[in-house]
Structures are given as structure tokens and as C-alpha cells.
Design a protein around this motif. Structure first.
Motif, PDB file in Angstrom:
ATOM      1  N   GLU A 133       0.831  -1.214   0.000  1.00  0.00           N
ATOM      2  CA  GLU A 133       0.000   0.000   0.000  1.00  0.00           C
ATOM      3  C   GLU A 133       0.861   1.258   0.000  1.00  0.00           C
ATOM      4  N   ILE A 134       1.897   1.257   0.805  1.00  0.00           N
ATOM      5  CA  ILE A 134       2.801   2.413   0.867  1.00  0.00           C
ATOM      6  C   ILE A 134       3.474   2.632  -0.483  1.00  0.00           C
ATOM      7  N   MET A 135       3.958   1.543  -1.099  1.00  0.00           N
ATOM      8  CA  MET A 135       4.607   1.662  -2.398  1.00  0.00           C
ATOM      9  C   MET A 135       3.635   2.178  -3.457  1.00  0.00           C
ATOM     10  N   THR A 136       2.401   1.694  -3.412  1.00  0.00           N
ATOM     11  CA  THR A 136       1.395   2.147  -4.374  1.00  0.00           C
ATOM     12  C   THR A 136       1.126   3.637  -4.207  1.00  0.00           C
ATOM     13  N   HIS A 137       1.037   4.097  -2.971  1.00  0.00           N
ATOM     14  CA  HIS A 137       0.825   5.533  -2.729  1.00  0.00           C
ATOM     15  C   HIS A 137       2.023   6.356  -3.200  1.00  0.00           C
ATOM     16  N   ARG A 138       3.240   5.843  -2.992  1.00  0.00           N
ATOM     17  CA  ARG A 138       4.430   6.549  -3.469  1.00  0.00           C
ATOM     18  C   ARG A 138       4.421   6.703  -4.987  1.00  0.00           C
ATOM     19  N   ILE A 139       4.059   5.630  -5.667  1.00  0.00           N
ATOM     20  CA  ILE A 139       4.027   5.685  -7.126  1.00  0.00           C
ATOM     21  C   ILE A 139       2.941   6.648  -7.598  1.00  0.00           C
TER      22      ILE A 139
END
Length: 124
Positions: A61-67
């Protein structure tokens, strides 16, 4: 006077390029999640360890938000970078789905009962 303006514009363009390069290099950890070798191990660990599964889903989830944040920062003319980032989001969503449905069960179903018993090292 025009040479000073030219230098300022060139410097600004260089800074923008470095900024975008820095953002893209921060995606290396995402590439590690998405590699096939690591995904197999990740799915196995998520299957046997529920706290690891919860942590991994949070990381995705964190990686998706970063992208998504990087996609919003990009100009419309950066189509190649946009496409790459969008494909990373799709791959992360697919990985998340595999984790949620415990797709490691499919791998276990292919194993013989003896091999399946040896698969979980936490039992020993």
C-alpha cells in the motif's frame, strides 16, 4: 544578461532531471518485490506467517501511494515514465491479490504429501 538567463534555465533543467532520476531510483525496492524469485519466497512467507503477510500488504500500500504521488508530480509529456509507473502499480495490485487469496496453495497442491510436509520449516 541573456547568458545569465541561459545559465539559470540550464541549471533549472538539470535540477529537474536530477529530481526525476532520484524519484525513479527510489523504486528499486519495488522492483525487488516484483521480481519472480522474490515473489515466490514472499508468497510462501505470507502464507505461513500472518504478521509478515500483514506487514507485506502494508508495504505494498505504501509503495502504491508513493508511485501515485510520483505520477501526479510528472508532466503530461513524460509518457514513457508514466507507463512504467502505471505498470508497476498494476504489478503491485496483482501481487497484493495473490497474497490475499493465498495463491501459495496452488504451489502446495502441486507437491506430493511428503514434500508438502517438509515445506513448512517452522514445524521443525
Amino acid at each position: 544578461m541573456s547568458s545569465i538567463v541561459y545559465m539559470i534555465v540550464a541549471f533549472t533543467i538539470c535540477l529537474c532531471g536530477l529530481y526525476l532520476y532520484g524519484k525513479m531510483s527510489n523504486l528499486e525496492d519495488i522492483d525487488q518485490y516484483l521480481s519472480k524469485e522474490n515473489q515466490e519466497s514472499l508468497l510462501k512467507n505470507c502464507y505461513y506467517d500472518h504478521s509478515f503477510k500483514k506487514h507485506t500488504l502494508q508495504e505494498i500500500e505504501i509503495m502504491t501511494h508513493r508511485i501515485n504521488a510520483q505520477l501526479m508530480d510528472l508532466n503530461e509529456d513524460r509518457l514513457i515514465i508514466r507507463a512504467e509507473l502505471s505498470s508497476k502499480i498494476d504489478s503491485l495490485k496483482a501481487l497484493k491479490h495473490k497474497i490475499l487469496v493465498d495463491s501459495y496453495n496452488e504451489k502446495l497442491a502441486e507437491l506430493s504429501p511428503d514434500q508438502r510436509a517438509l515445506d513448512d520449516w517452522n514445524r521443525f
